[in-house]
Design a protein around this motif. Structure first.
Motif, mmCIF file in Angstrom:
data_model
loop_
_atom_site.group_PDB
_atom_site.id
_atom_site.type_symbol
_atom_site.label_atom_id
_atom_site.label_comp_id
_atom_site.label_asym_id
_atom_site.label_seq_id
_atom_site.Cartn_x
_atom_site.Cartn_y
_atom_site.Cartn_z
ATOM 1 N N GLN A 187 0.840 -1.186 0.000
ATOM 2 C CA GLN A 187 0.000 0.000 0.000
ATOM 3 C C GLN A 187 0.880 1.243 0.000
ATOM 4 O O GLN A 187 1.772 1.366 0.814
ATOM 5 C CB GLN A 187 -0.902 0.030 1.224
ATOM 6 C CG GLN A 187 -2.051 -0.948 1.143
ATOM 7 C CD GLN A 187 -2.950 -0.730 -0.057
ATOM 8 O OE1 GLN A 187 -2.970 -1.560 -0.949
ATOM 9 N NE2 GLN A 187 -3.658 0.351 -0.101
ATOM 10 N N THR A 188 0.622 2.103 -0.934
ATOM 11 C CA THR A 188 1.361 3.351 -1.019
ATOM 12 C C THR A 188 0.422 4.488 -0.642
ATOM 13 O O THR A 188 -0.773 4.284 -0.439
ATOM 14 C CB THR A 188 1.896 3.578 -2.444
ATOM 15 O OG1 THR A 188 0.779 3.689 -3.331
ATOM 16 C CG2 THR A 188 2.804 2.449 -2.885
ATOM 17 N N SER A 244 -0.831 6.576 -2.454
ATOM 18 C CA SER A 244 -1.878 6.744 -3.460
ATOM 19 C C SER A 244 -2.875 5.595 -3.446
ATOM 20 O O SER A 244 -3.750 5.533 -4.293
ATOM 21 C CB SER A 244 -1.243 6.860 -4.848
ATOM 22 O OG SER A 244 -0.607 5.635 -5.181
ATOM 23 N N ASP A 245 -2.738 4.671 -2.488
ATOM 24 C CA ASP A 245 -3.604 3.493 -2.393
ATOM 25 C C ASP A 245 -3.495 2.587 -3.612
ATOM 26 O O ASP A 245 -4.419 1.850 -3.924
ATOM 27 C CB ASP A 245 -5.071 3.878 -2.156
ATOM 28 C CG ASP A 245 -5.353 4.117 -0.689
ATOM 29 O OD1 ASP A 245 -4.565 3.651 0.156
ATOM 30 O OD2 ASP A 245 -6.369 4.760 -0.393
ATOM 31 N N ASN A 278 -1.563 -0.594 -5.184
ATOM 32 C CA ASN A 278 -0.707 -1.710 -4.823
ATOM 33 C C ASN A 278 0.435 -1.757 -5.837
ATOM 34 O O ASN A 278 0.203 -2.031 -7.012
ATOM 35 C CB ASN A 278 -1.511 -3.012 -4.846
ATOM 36 C CG ASN A 278 -0.680 -4.212 -4.475
ATOM 37 O OD1 ASN A 278 0.507 -4.296 -4.791
ATOM 38 N ND2 ASN A 278 -1.311 -5.168 -3.831
#
Length: 146
Positions: free
Chosen positions: A59-60, A62-63, A65
């Motif tokens: 998870q980043t 920015s949501d 993957n």
């Protein structure tokens, strides 16, 4: 690049980035991973340490993957290299003509591929190549301009 072991697949991403940073030779799929990572500097730090939690990398901010995103980059690169499904290269060339940035054209293809894969998974069937190519033909109509 196929496996049912998600953790083993993720380690391939970490190894590819480590090999690149150490100037070690890359195998075929590692080359594709590194090319995708070079186009996405926002993910590079996530792959700098294989001992870091895969959940963190998954998870980043920015949501998105990063494993999925980079995996879609690899899938599209392989489709273009093999013209599979047949006709995908002509759609690639058309999209590449719409955006001088090949990265944007690949993202447009990835959106169509992701939608096709999601639909197949939801219905419990194999991905529909015809539907995928139709989505590509319809691009950029109705598609985001990332």
């Amino acid at each position: 690049m196929w496996s049912t072991d998600r953790e083993a697949l993720r380690q391939v991403f970490y190894a590819a980035w480590r090999h690149f940073r150490e100037h070690a030779p890359l195998n075929g799929v590692e080359t594709l991973i590194v090319e995708a990572l070079l186009a996405h500097p926002e993910y590079q730090g996530l792959f700098a340490d294989a001992s870091s939690s895969p959940a963190t990398a998954a998870q980043t901010a920015s949501d998105v993957n990063p494993f999925l995103h980079l995996g879609l980059h690899i899938a599209v690169a392989e489709q273009i290299a093999t013209d599979r499904p047949p006709g995908v290269v002509s759609q690639w060339r058309r999209l590449e003509g719409l955006w001088p940035d090949g990265h944007r054209a690949r993202h447009a293809m990835m959106e169509c591929l992701e939608e096709t894969l999601w639909e197949a998974q939801r219905q419990g069937v194999a991905p529909d190549d015809t539907a995928y190519l139709e989505r590509l033909r319809a691009t950029p109509k109705g598609r985001s301009q990332k």
